[in-house]
Design a protein around this motif. Structure first.
Motif, PDB file in Angstrom:
ATOM      1  N   THR A 126       0.826  -1.210   0.000  1.00  0.00           N
ATOM      2  CA  THR A 126       0.000   0.000   0.000  1.00  0.00           C
ATOM      3  C   THR A 126       0.862   1.263   0.000  1.00  0.00           C
ATOM      4  OG1 THR A 126      -0.215  -0.112   2.414  1.00  0.00           O
ATOM      5  CG2 THR A 126      -1.999  -1.046   1.113  1.00  0.00           C
ATOM      6  N   HIS A 184      -1.717   5.569  -4.697  1.00  0.00           N
ATOM      7  CA  HIS A 184      -2.982   6.041  -4.138  1.00  0.00           C
ATOM      8  C   HIS A 184      -2.733   7.349  -3.386  1.00  0.00           C
ATOM      9  CE1 HIS A 184      -6.577   6.124  -1.594  1.00  0.00           C
ATOM     10  NE2 HIS A 184      -7.118   5.372  -2.538  1.00  0.00           N
ATOM     11  N   MET A 235      -3.945   8.522  -0.688  1.00  0.00           N
ATOM     12  CA  MET A 235      -3.794   8.320   0.751  1.00  0.00           C
ATOM     13  C   MET A 235      -2.378   7.831   1.087  1.00  0.00           C
ATOM     14  SD  MET A 235      -6.125   5.995   3.339  1.00  0.00           S
ATOM     15  CE  MET A 235      -7.589   6.444   2.458  1.00  0.00           C
ATOM     16  N   ILE A 279      -7.717   0.008  -0.671  1.00  0.00           N
ATOM     17  CA  ILE A 279      -6.780   0.968  -1.253  1.00  0.00           C
ATOM     18  C   ILE A 279      -6.213   0.432  -2.565  1.00  0.00           C
ATOM     19  CG2 ILE A 279      -4.499   2.005  -0.940  1.00  0.00           C
ATOM     20  CD1 ILE A 279      -5.243   2.330   2.039  1.00  0.00           C
TER      21      ILE A 279
END
Length: 89
Positions: A20, A25, A27, A84
């Motif tokens: 992630t 992304h 975020m 995500i």
């Protein structure tokens, strides 16, 4: 046995965390910027390690809540990482 399960869940958490944090992304970009000022961008990994270390310590002291709590944490990480990485958020 609980320490082994927590350790294996910790490996999964670190793998998901890496996936992630390396994604594009928004975020993840925001988190990289926020943690970039702390320990050169590895601050989030330190936080993940401290959570794992705490869970392993509690399991070693035979606290019954350590395994279920870390399993819930891993499940929540898994759902958030899935959201995500698949663009659901």
């Amino acid at each position: 046995m609980p320490t082994l399960v927590i350790f294996l869940c910790g490996i999964a958490n670190f793998a998901l965390h890496k996936a992630t944090m390396e994604s594009d992304h928004p975020m993840a970009l925001q988190m990289r910027a926020a943690f970039g000022r702390f320990m050169g961008g590895y601050g989030s990994y330190l936080l993940e390690f401290l959570i794992l270390l705490s869970a392993l310590s509690f399991a070693a002291m035979d606290w019954a809540i350590a395994l279920p709590a870390y399993l819930v944490y891993t499940g929540m990480n898994g759902l958030a990482g899935w959201a995500i990485l698949n663009g659901k958020i």
